[in-house]
Design a protein around this motif. Structure first.
Motif, short mmCIF file in Angstrom:
data_model
loop_
_atom_site.label_atom_id
_atom_site.label_comp_id
_atom_site.label_asym_id
_atom_site.label_seq_id
_atom_site.Cartn_x
_atom_site.Cartn_y
_atom_site.Cartn_z
N LEU A 128 -5.32 -0.80 -2.31
CA LEU A 128 -4.84 -0.43 -1.05
C LEU A 128 -5.60 -0.82 0.12
CD1 LEU A 128 -4.61 3.34 -2.04
CD2 LEU A 128 -2.86 1.86 -2.28
N ILE A 176 1.52 8.68 5.90
CA ILE A 176 1.67 9.25 4.82
C ILE A 176 1.99 10.77 4.66
CG2 ILE A 176 0.09 10.03 2.50
CD1 ILE A 176 0.59 6.96 3.05
N ILE A 233 0.74 4.00 -2.99
CA ILE A 233 0.54 5.41 -3.00
C ILE A 233 1.37 6.21 -3.73
CG2 ILE A 233 0.13 7.39 -1.27
CD1 ILE A 233 -1.39 5.07 0.41
N GLN A 260 -3.22 13.30 -0.14
CA GLN A 260 -3.17 12.88 -1.66
C GLN A 260 -4.57 12.98 -2.32
OE1 GLN A 260 0.04 11.13 -2.59
NE2 GLN A 260 0.34 12.19 -0.63
N ALA A 280 -3.76 8.53 3.46
CA ALA A 280 -3.61 9.27 2.27
C ALA A 280 -4.63 10.36 2.24
CB ALA A 280 -3.63 8.30 1.23
N LEU A 313 -6.45 11.19 -5.33
CA LEU A 313 -6.76 9.74 -5.23
C LEU A 313 -8.32 9.73 -5.26
CD1 LEU A 313 -4.29 8.29 -2.53
CD2 LEU A 313 -4.15 8.09 -5.31
N SER A 322 0.96 -1.18 0.11
CA SER A 322 -0.06 0.01 0.06
C SER A 322 0.73 1.20 -0.16
CB SER A 322 -0.96 0.09 1.33
OG SER A 322 -1.77 -1.04 1.23
#
Length: 349
Positions: free
Chosen positions: A103, A118, A90, A122, A111, A125, A86
């Motif tokens: 994931l 993380i 990412i 993100q 994320a 995503l 995972s």
């Protein structure tokens, strides 16, 4: 000739990658391998994990299904690639090395929220579908299993333990689980190994414990119990230990591994699981994501034949527990199927 059934029964799922097995699969689901594409090619990469777990064979199955059903007429294809899991997935999504990835729910939550391992949100995503439950398999030698639950990891301080490959989801979620229950993972002599290598090292006596989170049954766990039998123990979780793991994200749930799931397993194991899901970059073509989502749910029997873990998949569970909004292509398919999408998963939220 090798058939899909014999591939599944013998566990030789890697042969799905070969063109010989591809032809067999094509015959099984009624497509011709020589059909010519009529639309521009849209090729994407799908990151999975190490080959000893569940991510890789299921990822190969998803990629194979997409190539069979969508490449000839739609020009859409996926290629599955192995990875450390995972965390690396990412990173690869962020740099567009891959466009799709499987994931863990925890890593998806980290994320999207910029938390945990993380750190930075993100926002590129999106979710496509819930897949299956990632079941925790903490295995130690029976001589160290005084309580039979996760608390016994305390007994392995300063001894060799595999929490998975570095930067993998296995490693990250393993640290989270242990620390949540007051176990200092820094006191373990951690080694960085994939599932298959971890199993072999436990069998040979090089290490004293492993964790293998994956869909049941797990090939690496079966290998351990076939070789070591009652000299190893799959650890349970109490309700209180489960509650601690679920802070701050309510992701894990009770999972009971039935008797005889693994060789010589004479008792049900009261472990826990978190969801795995299919993620995608937000800039992937909407129609491509729509077609891939539709194809997955129109061919569930094919996926069920590749790995039993995919039997958890069902259209009415497709959006359960997703940690980030849906891609518009996936959302369109679910609306067409009458699936109610929670407000926090709507595209644009």
């Amino acid at each position: 000739m090798t058939t899909l059934g014999s591939v599944v029964e013998s566990g030789r799922w890697r042969s799905v990658l070969s063109w010989i097995s591809m032809v067999c699969i094509l015959t099984a689901i009624g497509q011709s391998p020589t059909t010519r594409a009529v639309e521009p090619e849209r090729s994407y990469s799908l990151a999975t994990a190490s080959t000893g777990g569940t991510y890789y064979p299921v990822g190969v199955a998803i990629a194979t299904l997409t190539k069979i059903r969508l490449q000839p007429q739609k020009g859409i294809s996926l290629s599955a690639v192995s990875s450390a899991g995972s965390a690396e997935n990412i990173d690869q999504l962020a740099t567009n090395q891959v466009q799709f990835a499987i994931l863990q729910g925890l890593y998806g939550a980290w994320a999207w929220n910029g938390a945990g391992n993380i750190g930075q949100r993100q926002t590129h995503l999106r979710s496509v579908s819930m897949l299956w439950q990632n079941v925790e398999h903490f295995i130690i030698r029976t001589e160290s299993a005084q309580t039979g639950n996760i608390e016994d990891i305390h007994n392995l301080y300063h001894r060799a333990f595999s929490l998975g490959k570095q930067q993998s989801g296995t490693e990250g979620s393993g640290h989270h689980i242990l620390l949540s229950n007051g176990i200092d993972s820094k006191q373990l002599r951690l080694v960085s190994m994939g599932y298959g290598t971890s199993a072999s090292s436990l069998i040979s006596g090089e290490i004293d414990g492993i964790n293998v989170p994956a869909g049941v049954p797990v090939a690496a766990v079966s290998e351990v119990f076939s070789s070591l039998g009652n000299s190893v123990r799959l650890l349970d979780f109490t309700d209180e230990q489960l509650a601690r793991v679920n802070q701050p994200y309510q992701l894990w749930q009770r999972y009971v591994i039935p008797i005889n799931t693994y060789p010589g397993q004479t008792r049900p194991v009261q472990t826990i699981s978190q969801p795995n899901f299919l993620a995608v970059r937000d800039d992937v073509d909407e129609q491509a994501v729509y077609e891939i989502t539709r194809t997955l749910y129109e061919n569930m029997s094919f996926l069920h034949g590749i790995h039993p873990a995919t039997k958890d998949m069902a259209l009415d569970k497709a959006v359960e527990g997703l940690p980030m909004p849906l891609h518009p292509g996936a959302a369109r398919f679910y609306r067409e199927q009458g699936i109610l999408i929670p407000p926090h998963l709507l595209p644009g939220t």
